[in-house]
Design a protein around this motif. Structure first.
Motif: not given
Length: 300
Positions: A182-185, A160-162, A151-154, A167-168
């Motif tokens: 979250v911006t995309r996944a 940043q890509r996680f 997931a990409e998170i602003a 993300l536990h």
């Protein structure tokens, strides 16, 4: 009277609306206004907001507003709702990359049409991909954690890509960075027979129609399933709450882990009815039900 929009909201390319009504855009059709509703133009615009917004300014993210109660007094500070620029759905050989504003049902149907299996469960989740990642949404035996590659998170530091493991994920929870959006996944899928995948998707849709009040003003599953043999709906039924009413709010007769607005209910009535259900279940069974629906904002 609602408070003025918070000072220090940065200039953005997207829209900023003062005292923006929210109730009509929620699945319950209740709730007050946002002091400032921000619709960023794209991920860069969202990062600029997160970077320049004052730390003391309240900050809330809403998606499809399908699994939440927005209280009657509205939401303080800045409320972000992703729309255009965050809804793309891209097909890959073994998965889908979806923007946070893409509806879960759209992703499920797109995957099925392309002969990609494993994402059919999303058709049973009312909401967006961003919200699904943020709460590890699940239905019909699968959860987002089972299919998420990344997931990409602003954040204030950029996008940043996680990886999923970062993300536990837990039951209806993900550990996002503070004020992370979250911006995309990317969701994994498997090539298969399109007709078989479509049939499975339609089976889930039919099961949902048969057992849930999908055409009512509702917010989805109200309480998390507790540890133990019995699900939340069984405990609610055991406590005699099926059909229970408070004003125009009601526990669904069809599926008693759903609250519904029968017409003209306030957010306060819906939330208070939920608390009545929790109290009755506690008294009857000793189980403390935990809200799954998000309850945000100020009382009237």
């Amino acid at each position: 009277m609602l408070a003025a929009p918070p000072a220090g909201v940065p200039a953005l390319r997207g829209r900023v609306v003062r005292d923006a009504p929210l109730g009509a855009g929620t699945w319950f059709r209740v709730g007050g206004a946002a002091d400032a509703l921000v619709r960023p133009a794209d991920a860069d615009d969202l990062v600029a907001l997160l970077r320049d917004l004052r730390g003391e300014t309240p900050f809330t993210v809403i998606g499809a507003a399908s699994n939440m109660i927005i209280r009657d007094g509205g939401i303080a500070g800045v409320t972000v709702r992703l729309a255009r620029g965050f809804g793309d759905v891209v097909i890959e050989a073994d998965g889908i990359v979806a923007g946070a504003a893409a509806l879960d049902v759209t992703v499920a149907e797109t995957a099925a049409a392309q002969g990609l299996g494993g994402l059919e469960f999303l058709v049973g989740i009312p909401g967006t991909i961003g919200g699904a990642v943020a709460m590890n949404a699940g239905a019909y035996g699968a959860e987002i954690k089972d299919v998420l590659d990344w997931a990409e998170i602003a954040t204030a530091r950029g996008v940043q890509r996680f990886a999923g493991a970062d993300l536990h994920f837990a039951y209806r929870r993900a550990a996002l960075p503070p004020r992370g959006v979250v911006t995309r996944a990317r969701l994994r899928a498997m090539r298969g027979d399109a007709a078989v995948i479509a049939a499975r998707l339609n089976d889930i849709r039919a099961a949902r129609e048969a057992t849930q009040p999908v055409r009512a003003r509702t917010g989805g599953s109200t309480f998390k399933n507790p540890a133990g043999a019995k699900k939340a709906w069984e405990l609610i039924d055991q406590a005699g709450c099926r059909g229970l009413r408070l004003g125009a709010a009601q526990v669904s007769e069809k599926h008693c882990n759903f609250l519904i607005n029968t017409g003209g209910a306030t957010a306060a009535e819906i939330e208070a009815l939920g608390e009545q259900v929790r109290a009755r279940v506690r008294a009857a069974t000793g189980v403390e039900l935990e809200w799954e629906i998000r309850r945000i904002g100020r009382p009237a």
